[in-house]
Write a protein that holds these residues in place. Structure first.
Motif, PDB file in Angstrom:
ATOM      1  N   MET A 109      18.174  15.934   1.625  1.00 11.59           N
ATOM      2  CA  MET A 109      19.371  15.551   0.877  1.00 11.59           C
ATOM      3  C   MET A 109      20.530  15.197   1.811  1.00 11.59           C
ATOM      4  SD  MET A 109      20.797  14.947  -1.963  1.00 11.59           S
ATOM      5  CE  MET A 109      19.879  15.674  -3.277  1.00 11.59           C
ATOM      6  N   SER A 110      20.696  15.937   2.884  1.00  9.32           N
ATOM      7  CA  SER A 110      21.825  15.671   3.784  1.00  9.32           C
ATOM      8  C   SER A 110      21.687  14.315   4.471  1.00  9.32           C
ATOM      9  CB  SER A 110      21.977  16.795   4.807  1.00  9.32           C
ATOM     10  OG  SER A 110      20.861  16.852   5.656  1.00  9.32           O
ATOM     11  N   VAL A 111      20.516  13.985   4.973  1.00  9.88           N
ATOM     12  CA  VAL A 111      20.381  12.678   5.626  1.00  9.88           C
ATOM     13  C   VAL A 111      20.442  11.547   4.613  1.00  9.88           C
ATOM     14  CG1 VAL A 111      19.166  13.538   7.653  1.00  9.88           C
ATOM     15  CG2 VAL A 111      17.855  12.786   5.697  1.00  9.88           C
ATOM     16  N   THR A 112      20.004  11.793   3.389  1.00  8.79           N
ATOM     17  CA  THR A 112      20.112  10.774   2.346  1.00  8.79           C
ATOM     18  C   THR A 112      21.573  10.526   1.977  1.00  8.79           C
ATOM     19  OG1 THR A 112      17.941  11.357   1.479  1.00  8.79           O
ATOM     20  CG2 THR A 112      19.403  10.156   0.002  1.00  8.79           C
ATOM     21  N   LEU A 113      22.368  11.577   1.888  1.00 13.14           N
ATOM     22  CA  LEU A 113      23.789  11.407   1.590  1.00 13.14           C
ATOM     23  C   LEU A 113      24.515  10.677   2.719  1.00 13.14           C
ATOM     24  CD1 LEU A 113      24.628  14.835  -0.096  1.00 13.14           C
ATOM     25  CD2 LEU A 113      24.387  12.593  -1.187  1.00 13.14           C
TER      26      LEU A 113
ATOM     27  N   GLY B  52      17.950   3.465   7.732  1.00 12.91           N
ATOM     28  CA  GLY B  52      17.263   4.465   8.544  1.00 12.91           C
ATOM     29  C   GLY B  52      17.517   5.877   8.050  1.00 12.91           C
ATOM     30  N   PHE B  53      18.765   6.173   7.722  1.00 12.58           N
ATOM     31  CA  PHE B  53      19.075   7.491   7.187  1.00 12.58           C
ATOM     32  C   PHE B  53      18.437   7.694   5.820  1.00 12.58           C
ATOM     33  CE2 PHE B  53      22.481   7.683  10.346  1.00 12.58           C
ATOM     34  CZ  PHE B  53      22.376   9.007  10.735  1.00 12.58           C
ATOM     35  N   LEU B  54      18.472   6.673   4.971  1.00 11.78           N
ATOM     36  CA  LEU B  54      17.855   6.794   3.651  1.00 11.78           C
ATOM     37  C   LEU B  54      16.345   7.004   3.758  1.00 11.78           C
ATOM     38  CD1 LEU B  54      19.842   4.005   1.799  1.00 11.78           C
ATOM     39  CD2 LEU B  54      20.057   6.466   1.458  1.00 11.78           C
ATOM     40  N   ARG B  55      15.715   6.300   4.664  1.00 11.36           N
ATOM     41  CA  ARG B  55      14.264   6.433   4.849  1.00 11.36           C
ATOM     42  C   ARG B  55      13.904   7.745   5.540  1.00 11.36           C
ATOM     43  NH1 ARG B  55      10.644   3.705   2.377  1.00 11.36           N
ATOM     44  NH2 ARG B  55       9.316   3.953   4.173  1.00 11.36           N
ATOM     45  N   PHE B  56      14.814   8.285   6.341  1.00  8.31           N
ATOM     46  CA  PHE B  56      14.519   9.530   7.039  1.00  8.31           C
ATOM     47  C   PHE B  56      14.321  10.678   6.054  1.00  8.31           C
ATOM     48  CE2 PHE B  56      15.573  13.275   9.654  1.00  8.31           C
ATOM     49  CZ  PHE B  56      14.637  13.098  10.649  1.00  8.31           C
ATOM     50  N   GLY B  57      15.117  10.703   4.992  1.00  8.08           N
ATOM     51  CA  GLY B  57      14.908  11.712   3.955  1.00  8.08           C
ATOM     52  C   GLY B  57      13.531  11.583   3.325  1.00  8.08           C
ATOM     53  N   HIS B  58      13.120  10.361   3.076  1.00  9.26           N
ATOM     54  CA  HIS B  58      11.786  10.102   2.535  1.00  9.26           C
ATOM     55  C   HIS B  58      10.703  10.544   3.523  1.00  9.26           C
ATOM     56  CE1 HIS B  58       8.622   8.012   0.371  1.00  9.26           C
ATOM     57  NE2 HIS B  58       8.300   7.393   1.482  1.00  9.26           N
TER      58      HIS B  58
ATOM     59  N   LEU C  71       0.833  -1.197   0.000  1.00  8.55           N
ATOM     60  CA  LEU C  71       0.000   0.000   0.000  1.00  8.55           C
ATOM     61  C   LEU C  71       0.870   1.250   0.000  1.00  8.55           C
ATOM     62  CD1 LEU C  71      -2.519  -1.202   2.704  1.00  8.55           C
ATOM     63  CD2 LEU C  71      -2.902  -1.120   0.242  1.00  8.55           C
ATOM     64  N   PRO C  72       0.479   2.286  -0.748  1.00  6.36           N
ATOM     65  CA  PRO C  72       1.263   3.528  -0.744  1.00  6.36           C
ATOM     66  C   PRO C  72       1.273   4.165   0.653  1.00  6.36           C
ATOM     67  CG  PRO C  72      -0.298   3.511  -2.560  1.00  6.36           C
ATOM     68  CD  PRO C  72      -0.623   2.341  -1.687  1.00  6.36           C
ATOM     69  N   GLU C  73       2.453   4.565   1.099  1.00  4.01           N
ATOM     70  CA  GLU C  73       2.598   5.097   2.451  1.00  4.01           C
ATOM     71  C   GLU C  73       1.777   6.360   2.667  1.00  4.01           C
ATOM     72  OE1 GLU C  73       6.722   5.641   3.255  1.00  4.01           O
ATOM     73  OE2 GLU C  73       7.101   3.498   3.350  1.00  4.01           O
ATOM     74  N   ILE C  74       1.741   7.230   1.688  1.00  6.14           N
ATOM     75  CA  ILE C  74       1.012   8.495   1.859  1.00  6.14           C
ATOM     76  C   ILE C  74      -0.482   8.236   1.989  1.00  6.14           C
ATOM     77  CG2 ILE C  74       0.768   9.041  -0.592  1.00  6.14           C
ATOM     78  CD1 ILE C  74       1.721  11.616   2.007  1.00  6.14           C
ATOM     79  N   VAL C  75      -0.983   7.214   1.296  1.00  3.76           N
ATOM     80  CA  VAL C  75      -2.409   6.888   1.402  1.00  3.76           C
ATOM     81  C   VAL C  75      -2.727   6.350   2.794  1.00  3.76           C
ATOM     82  CG1 VAL C  75      -4.237   5.398   0.489  1.00  3.76           C
ATOM     83  CG2 VAL C  75      -2.646   6.508  -1.072  1.00  3.76           C
ATOM     84  N   LEU C  76      -1.853   5.481   3.311  1.00  3.05           N
ATOM     85  CA  LEU C  76      -2.051   4.989   4.675  1.00  3.05           C
ATOM     86  C   LEU C  76      -1.988   6.124   5.687  1.00  3.05           C
ATOM     87  CD1 LEU C  76       0.009   1.678   4.741  1.00  3.05           C
ATOM     88  CD2 LEU C  76      -2.452   1.914   4.951  1.00  3.05           C
TER      89      LEU C  76
END
Length: 181
Positions: free
Chosen positions: A166-170, A108-114, A29-34
């Motif tokens: 961008m910073s947390v993704t990097l 966790g860092f990659l998802r935090f940017g999201h 399921l799409p996260e934004i919809v949930l």
């Protein structure tokens, strides 16, 4: 998510199947919809957004933790610990979880940017942080009527959202590169 994924990997096949099918359901399921559904049920606000994000974001961690735990469980030192009679919980907390921390921290860092972008989208729609609390996306939303006269009112909060994500993704990408070396 880490605990559920690790328990799933080290449990019987029936428990593993049940837990992973529930994780698959959440991932399908799409996260934004949930998040929108949860916010529509419980109302908008800071606490509701945090709970909605927590509810929708644990599933990828469970999936990754399970995969890592299955891989680690096939190692010879795990077999040696089992032969020595170590309990299942000792093996999980002493050997499995410590060896999964680095890849999970990278994720966790990659998802935090999201998550920053998701919370920003909810706040822009007026479903996130409510005034008098401040939020960059709420600042962008309140500045939309003044875009022609004062575009900087939108540019600077939008730039702050972009730079934070961008910073947390990097950082996450750097951790991801080093976690497999």
């Amino acid at each position: 998510g880490v605990v559920i994924g690790t328990i799933s990997a080290r449990s019987s096949s029936t428990i593993d199947e049940i837990l992973m099918r529930f994780v698959d359901l959440l991932l399908s399921l799409p996260e934004i919809v949930l998040a929108l559904c949860l916010i529509s049920i419980f109302g908008s606000g800071y606490i509701t957004v945090i709970l909605a994000i927590v509810f929708i974001s644990w599933a990828p961690f469970a999936r990754l933790a399970r995969g890592l735990a299955v891989d680690i469980s096939s190692k010879t030192y795990i077999e040696a610990a089992e032969v020595l009679g170590c309990s299942r919980s000792f093996i999980i907390f002493r050997h499995v979880i410590p060896n999964t921390i680095r890849p999970l921290a990278a994720m966790g860092f990659l998802r935090f940017g999201h998550t920053i972008i998701t919370v920003g989208g909810l706040s822009f729609l007026g479903l996130g942080v409510q005034p008098p609390d401040s939020d960059w996306a709420a600042m962008v939303a309140s500045a939309v009527p003044y875009i022609e006269r004062a575009p900087y009112l939108i540019v600077f909060p939008g730039l702050a959202i972009f730079l934070a994500a961008m910073s947390v993704t990097l950082i996450g990408q750097a951790l991801d590169r080093t976690s497999y070396n």
